[in-house]
Design an enzyme around this catalytic site. Structure first.
Site, PDB file in Angstrom:
ATOM      1  N   SER A  49      25.630  23.922  24.021  1.00  0.00           N
ATOM      2  CA  SER A  49      25.757  23.283  22.515  1.00  0.00           C
ATOM      3  C   SER A  49      25.305  21.607  22.833  1.00  0.00           C
ATOM      4  CB  SER A  49      26.819  23.251  22.032  1.00  0.00           C
ATOM      5  OG  SER A  49      27.895  23.255  22.785  1.00  0.00           O
TER       6      SER A  49
ATOM      7  N   LYS B 226      33.207  17.479  31.443  1.00  0.00           N
ATOM      8  CA  LYS B 226      34.369  17.007  31.548  1.00  0.00           C
ATOM      9  C   LYS B 226      35.488  17.910  32.330  1.00  0.00           C
ATOM     10  CE  LYS B 226      33.572  14.319  27.235  1.00  0.00           C
ATOM     11  NZ  LYS B 226      33.902  14.128  25.703  1.00  0.00           N
TER      12      LYS B 226
ATOM     13  N   LYS C 156      42.278  14.848  28.702  1.00  0.00           N
ATOM     14  CA  LYS C 156      42.218  15.229  27.154  1.00  0.00           C
ATOM     15  C   LYS C 156      42.220  16.504  26.801  1.00  0.00           C
ATOM     16  CE  LYS C 156      37.737  15.724  26.201  1.00  0.00           C
ATOM     17  NZ  LYS C 156      37.078  16.678  25.315  1.00  0.00           N
TER      18      LYS C 156
ATOM     19  N   ASP D 129      38.314   9.990  22.600  1.00  0.00           N
ATOM     20  CA  ASP D 129      38.109  11.355  22.998  1.00  0.00           C
ATOM     21  C   ASP D 129      39.275  12.332  22.836  1.00  0.00           C
ATOM     22  OD1 ASP D 129      36.484  13.364  23.953  1.00  0.00           O
ATOM     23  OD2 ASP D 129      35.961  12.918  25.951  1.00  0.00           O
TER      24      ASP D 129
ATOM     25  N   SER E  61      37.354  21.850  18.231  1.00  0.00           N
ATOM     26  CA  SER E  61      37.465  21.872  19.997  1.00  0.00           C
ATOM     27  C   SER E  61      37.774  23.276  20.321  1.00  0.00           C
ATOM     28  CB  SER E  61      38.688  20.959  19.745  1.00  0.00           C
ATOM     29  OG  SER E  61      39.373  20.968  20.891  1.00  0.00           O
TER      30      SER E  61
END
Length: 338
Positions: A13, A108, A194, A247, A257
């Site tokens: 994505s 990440k 995060k 973020d 998410s």
């Protein structure tokens, strides 16, 4: 603006969404993927229905199964792959690169076996002579919204601000605003950790707790992120910017998410294996929680929320009991606990 070729490694994505941005900016994005079905769909139907359903891609977005074809003549190579594939893909990229190139990564996470940030993994696997610069592109963003051309802001972080500005120039438009920063460590720590806190936010929502609980979790979670980040060399101000609190907010509060959704299912009583099977996509916070659990102990950094989420994920800790233990910790002065 002169048209530039940009290779994007990864047909998920985020890689596809960034390719759309580059095409909108009159550049030439070429996606490298490893699945015939997705590569063919991008080239023939101009869609990537598995990762970005209902999005029509510009015809300028191309895809290939050949890494050599993707990077040939590219000014920039964007690495948009899950963290668990970073090392093996970088080994391949190191063999394929023929000249110094600006590398950008958007992944990440932390490598659990080594506690290395993704830029450190890239630096280990790709020869310095082949890296013109290494830029981290990160910030509060869901690929789905970028692909819908909704207003989004990101930060291009690099020790070499000239390289960061090149990346800024290639991606910036009226839908996507790019800032620059020289704190690579802070950008990567904020972006990776995060995801752990987002799992916790999802767990809290799954348990039926309200906004008060989630606000507390996010705020105290940011304290933990900052604590570890400063210990490993980050500028504390970075955590008040796009790659920090920005973020964190978007990942903890959105149904887009993956980490929030996974946490929500955990909070409703499903076990980790069931959750990961249902998700069908990588949930980076799970892998990062495992890495940071050991890393914080090694550095003697107090991270009680992170420890609690680790226990829920890997030690079958009851989520409500974990919350009770967090709420019952000894009292503190707030500023002393950052």
């Amino acid at each position: 603006m002169t048209q530039k070729k940009v290779a994007i490694l990864g047909a998920g994505s985020w890689g596809t969404g960034l390719a759309l941005v580059l095409a909108d900016n009159n550049h030439k994005p070429v996606i490298w993927g490893n699945l015939d079905k997705i590569v063919n769909e991008i080239n023939e139907s101009h869609t990537n229905s598995h990762y970005l359903p209902d999005i029509i891609l510009p015809t300028e977005v191309k895809a290939t199964l050949s890494l050599d074809e993707a990077i040939d003549g590219a000014e920039i190579v964007v690495i948009a792959i899950p963290t668990n594939a970073m090392r093996i893909v970088c080994k391949q990229l190191n063999e394929a690169l023929k000249e110094p190139t600006i590398l950008v990564h958007v992944s990440k996470g932390i490598e659990p076996e080594t506690n290395l940030r993704m830029s450190e993994v890239i630096e280990e696997e790709i020869d310095a002579a082949k890296r013109k610069a290494l830029v981290v592109l990160s910030g509060p963003s869901h690929a789905e919204e970028v692909a819908l051309r909704h207003p989004t802001t990101l930060c291009a972080s690099c020790k070499d601000l000239t390289a960061a500005e090149i990346v800024q120039d290639r991606f910036i438009n009226n839908n996507l605003r790019i800032y620059t920063n020289d704190d690579v460590i802070g950008a990567e720590i904020g972006g990776a950790l995060k995801n752990i806190i987002a799992l916790g936010a999802g767990i809290s929502d799954g348990l039926g707790y309200g906004d008060n609980a989630k606000a507390a979790l996010m705020t105290r979670g940011m304290a933990e992120i900052t604590r570890l980040g400063v210990a490993v060399g980050s500028n504390p101000q970075t955590f008040y910017g796009l790659t920090g609190i920005g973020d964190l907010i978007v990942t903890c509060t959105s149904v887009h998410s993956r980490n929030w959704r996974a946490g929500n299912m955990l909070g409703k009583g499903e076990n980790l294996d069931e959750v990961l099977e249902k998700m069908g996509m990588v949930v980076e916070g799970v892998r990062t929680a495992k890495a940071v659990h050991g890393w914080a102990k090694k550095l003697d950094i107090d991270m009680p929320i992170t420890e609690s989420i680790y226990a829920i994920l890997f030690e079958n800790k009851d989520a409500r009991e974990a919350v009770d233990l967090l709420m019952g910790r000894k009292k503190k002065i707030e500023k002393e606990s950052f």
